[in-house]
Design a protein around this motif. Structure first.
Motif, PDB file in Angstrom:
ATOM      1  N   UNK A 245       0.837  -1.195   0.000  1.00  0.00           N
ATOM      2  CA  UNK A 245       0.000   0.000   0.000  1.00  0.00           C
ATOM      3  C   UNK A 245       0.874   1.247   0.000  1.00  0.00           C
ATOM      4  N   UNK A 246       0.230   2.377  -0.208  1.00  0.00           N
ATOM      5  CA  UNK A 246       0.941   3.657  -0.232  1.00  0.00           C
ATOM      6  C   UNK A 246       0.663   4.452   1.043  1.00  0.00           C
ATOM      7  N   UNK A 247       0.329   3.715   2.122  1.00  0.00           N
ATOM      8  CA  UNK A 247       0.038   4.341   3.411  1.00  0.00           C
ATOM      9  C   UNK A 247       1.289   4.850   4.107  1.00  0.00           C
ATOM     10  N   UNK A 248       1.136   5.167   5.395  1.00  0.00           N
ATOM     11  CA  UNK A 248       2.226   5.784   6.152  1.00  0.00           C
ATOM     12  C   UNK A 248       3.336   4.809   6.525  1.00  0.00           C
ATOM     13  N   UNK A 249       3.093   3.520   6.420  1.00  0.00           N
ATOM     14  CA  UNK A 249       4.121   2.527   6.703  1.00  0.00           C
ATOM     15  C   UNK A 249       4.166   2.129   8.169  1.00  0.00           C
ATOM     16  N   UNK A 250       5.087   1.218   8.469  1.00  0.00           N
ATOM     17  CA  UNK A 250       5.280   0.704   9.823  1.00  0.00           C
ATOM     18  C   UNK A 250       6.640   1.166  10.312  1.00  0.00           C
TER      19      UNK A 250
ATOM     20  N   UNK B  72       9.334  -5.964  14.512  1.00  0.00           N
ATOM     21  CA  UNK B  72       9.565  -7.174  15.301  1.00  0.00           C
ATOM     22  C   UNK B  72       8.346  -7.543  16.125  1.00  0.00           C
ATOM     23  N   UNK B  73       7.641  -6.573  16.674  1.00  0.00           N
ATOM     24  CA  UNK B  73       6.428  -6.851  17.451  1.00  0.00           C
ATOM     25  C   UNK B  73       5.389  -7.554  16.580  1.00  0.00           C
ATOM     26  N   UNK B  74       5.259  -7.088  15.356  1.00  0.00           N
ATOM     27  CA  UNK B  74       4.283  -7.670  14.434  1.00  0.00           C
ATOM     28  C   UNK B  74       4.686  -9.099  14.075  1.00  0.00           C
TER      29      UNK B  74
ATOM     30  N   UNK C  96       4.015 -15.072  14.559  1.00  0.00           N
ATOM     31  CA  UNK C  96       4.530 -16.397  14.920  1.00  0.00           C
ATOM     32  C   UNK C  96       3.652 -17.031  15.984  1.00  0.00           C
ATOM     33  N   UNK C  97       3.235 -16.251  16.978  1.00  0.00           N
ATOM     34  CA  UNK C  97       2.331 -16.780  18.026  1.00  0.00           C
ATOM     35  C   UNK C  97       1.035 -17.300  17.417  1.00  0.00           C
ATOM     36  N   UNK C  98       0.474 -16.532  16.501  1.00  0.00           N
ATOM     37  CA  UNK C  98      -0.778 -16.939  15.867  1.00  0.00           C
ATOM     38  C   UNK C  98      -0.574 -18.231  15.069  1.00  0.00           C
ATOM     39  N   UNK C  99       0.488 -18.286  14.300  1.00  0.00           N
ATOM     40  CA  UNK C  99       0.756 -19.485  13.498  1.00  0.00           C
ATOM     41  C   UNK C  99       0.973 -20.711  14.363  1.00  0.00           C
ATOM     42  N   UNK C 100       1.634 -20.562  15.491  1.00  0.00           N
ATOM     43  CA  UNK C 100       1.917 -21.685  16.373  1.00  0.00           C
ATOM     44  C   UNK C 100       0.650 -22.234  17.034  1.00  0.00           C
ATOM     45  N   UNK C 101      -0.358 -21.412  17.202  1.00  0.00           N
ATOM     46  CA  UNK C 101      -1.606 -21.901  17.806  1.00  0.00           C
ATOM     47  C   UNK C 101      -2.363 -22.833  16.872  1.00  0.00           C
TER      48      UNK C 101
END
Length: 58
Positions: A33-38, A44-46, A51-56
């Motif tokens: 996207x052309x938004x403001x970015x991260x 790293x938080x994201x 990874x937590x979501x995938x591991x569940x």
């Protein structure tokens, strides 16, 4: 998780565009996207949360 990524793209892209594509070789959905970015310090938080979501689901 995909829903959250798309929601953020929509929320932070006031003008411009959002592009979705799928890479069959890598089995990966890409959101651009052309938004403001991260902020670099938030990436790293994201990734840790992803990874937590995938591991569940294993």
């Amino acid at each position: 998780m995909i829903e959250q990524i798309l929601a953020n793209a929509l929320k932070y892209t006031n003008s411009g565009k959002i592009t979705l594509s799928f890479d069959r070789d890598k089995n990966a959905l890409k959101v651009k996207d052309t938004g403001i970015g991260i902020k670099s310090e938030d990436i790293n938080k994201i990734l840790i949360e992803a990874i937590r979501v995938l591991m569940t689901y294993q």
